[in-house]
Write a protein that holds these residues in place. Structure first.
Motif, short mmCIF file in Angstrom:
data_model
loop_
_atom_site.label_atom_id
_atom_site.label_comp_id
_atom_site.label_asym_id
_atom_site.label_seq_id
_atom_site.Cartn_x
_atom_site.Cartn_y
_atom_site.Cartn_z
N ASP B 28 0.87 -1.35 0.02
CA ASP B 28 -0.01 0.02 -0.19
C ASP B 28 0.68 1.16 0.13
O ASP B 28 0.38 2.11 -0.15
CB ASP B 28 -1.03 0.09 1.20
CG ASP B 28 -2.01 1.21 1.11
OD1 ASP B 28 -2.62 1.22 0.04
OD2 ASP B 28 -2.23 1.82 1.93
N ASN B 200 -6.00 -13.43 9.05
CA ASN B 200 -6.08 -12.22 9.56
C ASN B 200 -4.71 -11.59 9.72
O ASN B 200 -4.16 -11.23 10.96
CB ASN B 200 -6.68 -11.92 10.93
CG ASN B 200 -8.25 -11.70 10.59
OD1 ASN B 200 -8.64 -10.68 10.00
ND2 ASN B 200 -9.24 -12.34 11.31
N MET B 202 -2.24 -8.77 9.88
CA MET B 202 -2.31 -7.33 10.06
C MET B 202 -2.41 -6.59 8.80
O MET B 202 -2.95 -5.73 8.74
CB MET B 202 -1.34 -7.00 11.03
CG MET B 202 -1.81 -7.56 12.39
SD MET B 202 -3.33 -7.76 12.95
CE MET B 202 -4.00 -6.13 12.85
N GLU B 203 -1.48 -6.84 7.80
CA GLU B 203 -1.75 -6.05 6.53
C GLU B 203 -2.59 -6.72 5.71
O GLU B 203 -2.66 -7.90 5.29
CB GLU B 203 -0.34 -6.19 5.76
CG GLU B 203 -0.30 -5.31 4.62
CD GLU B 203 0.66 -6.01 3.60
OE1 GLU B 203 1.12 -7.08 3.58
OE2 GLU B 203 1.20 -5.23 2.91
N PRO B 204 -3.75 -5.91 5.37
CA PRO B 204 -4.69 -6.36 4.30
C PRO B 204 -4.25 -6.56 3.00
O PRO B 204 -3.00 -5.81 2.88
CB PRO B 204 -5.90 -5.37 4.32
CG PRO B 204 -5.56 -4.47 5.67
CD PRO B 204 -4.13 -4.52 5.87
N CYS B 285 -7.48 -3.57 -0.06
CA CYS B 285 -8.56 -4.10 0.79
C CYS B 285 -8.87 -3.42 2.13
O CYS B 285 -7.94 -3.09 2.73
CB CYS B 285 -8.07 -5.73 1.04
SG CYS B 285 -9.32 -6.71 1.59
N THR B 286 -10.02 -3.38 2.18
CA THR B 286 -10.49 -2.84 3.75
C THR B 286 -10.64 -4.40 4.60
O THR B 286 -10.51 -5.33 4.20
CB THR B 286 -11.97 -2.26 3.70
OG1 THR B 286 -12.97 -2.95 3.32
CG2 THR B 286 -11.92 -1.22 2.86
N ARG B 287 -10.53 -4.02 5.91
CA ARG B 287 -10.69 -5.07 6.90
C ARG B 287 -11.79 -5.87 6.51
O ARG B 287 -11.89 -6.99 6.40
CB ARG B 287 -10.27 -4.75 8.02
CG ARG B 287 -10.45 -5.96 9.16
CD ARG B 287 -9.25 -6.98 9.01
NE ARG B 287 -7.90 -6.61 8.79
CZ ARG B 287 -6.86 -7.41 8.60
NH1 ARG B 287 -7.08 -8.47 8.29
NH2 ARG B 287 -5.52 -6.73 8.70
#
Lengths: 160, 792
Positions: B28, B200, B202-204, B285-287
């Motif tokens: 990102d 999960n 932590m980085e999407p 990507c959002t969570r």
């Protein structure tokens, strides 16, 4: 829909003029407008803490803070803490205790830990875990982070 | 004495310098000049027929470049599956198409049916609201057993049913297993659920596609554990782009845990759209999107039966598992409940007869694939739970029952009845170490102390084995893999003696830049700082298969050893020329070439310089330069093993489980960097605690994802986990790779869940509770206690 608002943000000691959507989060403005990419977006709903920044010295979620709300405040990101003794000591201890793996959550945890030690220079393990429970780390199992924060606090108190 | 550099040293991680200062470069953080932004429009229904999608208004919205739907992808392939499982009748599995964007039907909540690309992210989001999709809701199948009933709604209309495959292993043994179970002195039976999890990291996930029309070259930045695999799958099967026109870069990646192995539609989309629009396209990507689009893990429902004689000796084992595939087959999904699961059902034990049946089922849920451990946690959980239950039923101490059935160290190599051969291990040693570090002798006193505070304390053990270092290519090819599973390394010695190592492995938290450098430094006797590890870019590294299955040091590290051996061999030739000595007399140690029995020597740097400035050089015999590549294909899997112990306190009033102590005694063979290895175990155990006590991905009966955010999906936090006691001093080195290493990445997540559940049931021993399904939430534990009290 697009109704840009001109604001002045005091970030890491420098005042910057930016035009933002009223709905823009502080996290998005810091990452995208100011290219301060140490903070990360892990959940965008205030749970994971990867986006923590200091707002007037206290750790807050930049994803839940609107940029316009930060106009009168002093914002510090991890980049702006690079010369501060608490952060420097924390980073040394994080490295020694291998308190990170992928590094994505780390900036948010360091910002939290700066706030923690400033508020409580002699935290117990339980107190550290309690504070740290506002941040998610999926890699480390937390133990080395807890150890690193306690060690950093000790060093900063001159107890080591 | 601990070493301070090279193999076996706890070298500090060099990666940390950039991560601790916020200078990691994650996907990102990649911003390409002129980039546009993609927003995926995803189904909020679990199952529906797409009647029409009207994008007119959305395409007219400010800043919108284009709205894509399935019709834009006619002629584009589906997202492929990389493993074909053959069922018990010898037929290939049912394999539905997985389109980049939904065609005709949406099949799970989160299934994308349109994408808006606009100048800004806000514009794309706003325009996405204007898409008018007419989708007729269809009945959804969520429960696996319901999905297999006659007349059940089909997830894919063109398949005969929702059964992907019915796999029997080893099918020829079934009759003998059935008979042994029928005739046994005692059979312990257990039905259990391996709860569905969401990895999960932590980085999407993020993807950025760029296209250069003048060179006809595509670049994709993506959050991947294996950029070459993405290049191969996306280039060859989805978009038809040859490898030399497609570069895939996975820069710093914020955790993977399996879920970033797979090739995802969003990667193909951004690559495709960048060419279509002649603009770079970025998707982050959002969570909440991650919860409904990252491949999920586990989700098995199993019945296991263990037959024993009077002394508790295991005679036969039979398991019957339903494995959820979700709505489409993710990249390696079919292999997880089969070859990564059935082959581990022997565990650490001598069980002469084993039969495993697995029915893989399509449902209207997110695709399910490998998550840390992948199949091996499911195998270990069944086995270590049924052994504990058997111990209780037989009146034998659970540690003693395990010991009676352990494969002894003099029985290696050991051929299991489930097709794998363990090379080494010493399970009694790891069990001994476990009892020592967990202070089993002191447990009674701790239990009494807990009781004085009104808490129920329990002590539970589990002993695991896993197959890592995946894998011998010819073997996995026979088993249905559509890829080879070697690893590659190029060791490039530069003219002044510094070294760049290009590896096909990928680091997303494992610290390869440190531990790989330790290996090469150790072999060459030069400082680690002189060596750089380069990974994550198909343009810079040789074709490699990436990082998963605890394979990086065992397979990637071995490739590096082989390439470095070639470097040493060539450097010796050069040195013998420089020293005017016979090559066979040249010795190499500590970065110095010497001639045995003389005072002649040349330094490493002199040889490197000669290779690139070949003025005085045997050009007639060897080429200039000093760069070697090796592709290492392992001869076998590696078999890490270990004993895990958990102590819990249960609150009898609320059912809340506190994990108060956790000990791990692992045998990883040789260890390169003990500090990194400990970190891997800690992280794995924390994820195991998550699975056992907290985490659960829940769908309702209509296929709605109820756990779609961190408010509903309980991730382990700092106050949920104890201090861990870990030990890896029991070391039986792997016999078939040059480093003697076994791999450590998944062990923690494999061995811990049964240890935790066993501990809780030990704490509840007076209630006579046989089993509680994970996660052991306060509600479930409390309900089990109430049921037991009321005799239900």
């Amino acid at each position: 829909m697009s109704d840009l608002q001109a604001i002045r943000l005091n970030v890491n000691g420098v005042t910057r003029a930016v035009s933002v959507e009223p709905s823009a989060s502080l996290a998005d403005v810091l990452r995208q407008e100011l290219r301060l990419t140490a903070l990360h977006l892990g959940c965008e709903h205030g749970v994971c803490g990867a986006c923590n920044v200091l707002l007037n010295g206290r750790a807050v979620r930049a994803c839940l803070t609107l940029a316009v709300q930060a106009e009168e405040a002093e914002v510090k990101t991890l980049e702006g803490l690079s010369a501060e003794q608490i952060a420097v000591t924390l980073k040394e201890c994080f490295r020694k205790f291998r308190a990170l793996q992928c590094g994505f959550c780390t900036p948010g945890i360091l910002v939290l830990a700066v706030d923690l030690i400033a508020a409580n220079p002699d935290p117990s393990e339980e107190e550290v875990r309690d504070w740290l429970s506002g941040n998610l780390c999926r890699c480390t199992g937390y133990q080395p982070i807890v150890g690193a924060i306690i060690e950093a606090a000790k060093r900063l108190r001159g107890a080591v | 004495m601990p070493k301070d550099s090279g193999i076996g040293a706890s070298s500090k991680r060099r990666e940390d310098l950039r991560f601790l200062t916020g200078n990691g470069k994650y996907t990102d953080d990649v911003n390409v000049a002129g980039q546009s932004h993609a927003v995926f429009v995803r189904s909020d229904l679990a199952h529906g027929r797409i009647e029409s999608i009207d994008v007119t208004e959305a395409e007219a919205a400010p800043g919108v470049l284009k709205v894509f739907t399935a019709k834009d992808f006619e002629g584009v392939g589906g997202v492929p599956c990389g493993w074909c499982v053959t069922d018990k009748h010898g037929e290939p599995m049912q394999e539905p198409k997985h389109p980049v964007l939904a065609e005709g039907k949406v099949r799970h909540v989160g299934d994308p049916y349109a994408v808006v690309v606009a100048e800004t992210l806000d514009q794309a989001r706003n325009a996405a609201e204007l898409i008018d999709a007419d989708i007729t809701e269809l009945p959804a199948v969520v429960n696996m057993k319901d999905a297999l009933k006659d007349g059940a709604t089909k997830v894919h209309d063109d398949l005969t049913s929702n059964l992907c495959y019915d796999w029997g292993f080893v099918e020829e043994n079934k009759g003998a297993v059935d008979e042994a179970i029928r005739n046994a002195h005692h059979v312990t039976t257990l039905e259990l659920v391996n709860n569905r999890l969401i990895a999960n990291p932590m980085e999407p996930r993020v993807a950025v596609g760029e296209y250069d029309p003048w060179k006809d070259e595509h670049t994709l930045w993506t959050t991947s554990q294996n950029p070459h695999v993405i290049r191969l799958l996306m280039g060859a099967f989805v978009l038809g782009i040859p490898e030399h026109k497609l570069r895939v870069i996975a820069p710093d990646v914020g955790g993977g845990f399996g879920t970033k192995i797979f090739h995802y539609a969003e990667e193909a989309f951004c690559t495709f759209a960048a060419k279509a629009l002649k603009r770079p396209v970025k998707w982050t990507c959002t969570r909440s999107e991650a919860f409904m689009s990252d491949a999920h893990g586990r989700d098995h429902v199993s019945k296991i039966e263990l037959a024993m004689d009077e002394s508790g000796k295991f005679l036969a084992l039979r398991t019957d598992t339903y494995a959820n595939m979700g709505a489409y087959l993710s990249t390696f999904a079919p292999s997880v409940p089969t070859w990564l699961h059935g082959t581990l059902m022997a565990g650490n034990y001598i069980t002469p007869l084993i039969y495993v049946n697995v029915k893989a089922v399509f449902t209207n849920t997110v695709p399910v694939d490998a998550y840390r451990g992948a199949g091996r946690p499911e195998a270990t959980y069944q086995l270590e739970r049924v052994v504990d239950k058997a111990a209780r039923e037989m009146g034998i101490d659970p540690v003693e029952l395990r010991r009676r059935n352990f494969i002894n160290k003099d029985q290696f190599p050991y051929d299991t009845p489930v097709a794998v051969t363990y090379d080494t291990g010493d399970y009694h040693a790891t069990m001994d170490k476990l009892l020592e570090i967990s202070d089993r002798d002191g447990f009674a006193a701790r239990k009494a102390e807990s009781a004085a505070r009104g808490k129920l304390r329990g002590y539970g053990v589990a002993h695991y084995i896993e197959a890592c270092g995946i894998a011998p290519s010819n073997l996995v090819g026979q088993l249905g893999a559509r890829a080879g599973l070697y690893e590659s390394a190029t060791v490039r010695v530069n003219a002044t003696g510094s070294i760049s190592v290009m590896t096909g492995s990928h680091s997303h938290g494992q610290g390869h830049e440190t531990s790989f450098a330790q290996v090469v430094a150790d072999m060459l006797g030069i400082p680690e700082e002189q060596i750089d590890i380069i990974h994550g870019d198909t343009a810079r590294t040789p074709m490699g298969m990436g990082t998963y299955g605890s394979r990086s040091i065992a397979v990637g590290g071995s490739a590096m050893v082989r390439a470095t051996e070639k470097i040493i061999a060539k450097a010796k030739k050069i040195a013998s020329h420089l020293m005017e000595a016979s090559e066979s007399d040249v010795e190499f140690a500590n970065g110095q070439f010497t001639v045995a029995g003389t005072d002649k020597s040349v330094a490493w740097g002199d040889v490197c310089l000669a290779a690139y400035v070949p003025h005085n050089y045997p050009l007639e015999d060897i080429e200039p330069g000093l760069e070697e590549t090796s592709f290492y294909d392992p001869a076998n899997f590696t078999y890490p093993s270990g004993g895990y112990c958990c102590e819990v306190e249960v609150d009898p009033d609320t059912g809340k489980v506190d994990v108060v102590a956790f000990s791990a005694a692992d045998d990883f063979g040789n260890v390169i960097n003990p500090m990194i290895v400990e970190g891997q175990v800690h992280g794995g155990v924390a994820q195991g605690i998550g699975q056992a006590v907290l985490e659960n991905c829940v769908y309702d009966e209509n296929g709605q994802l109820l756990t779609g955010s961190y408010m509903d999906y309980a991730m382990p936090r700092a106050y949920d986990v104890p201090m861990f006691t870990v030990d890896h001093s029991c070391q039986t080195p792997c016999t078939h790779n040059p480093l003697g290493v076994k791999g450590c990445g998944e062990a923690g997540a494999i061995g811990s869940p049964p240890a935790i559940v066993n501990a809780v049931l030990d704490a509840l021993n007076d209630f006579g509770i046989d089993h509680i399904d994970m996660p052991l939430s306060p509600q479930r534990v409390w309900a089990a206690m109430q049921d037991a009290k009321s005799g239900a």
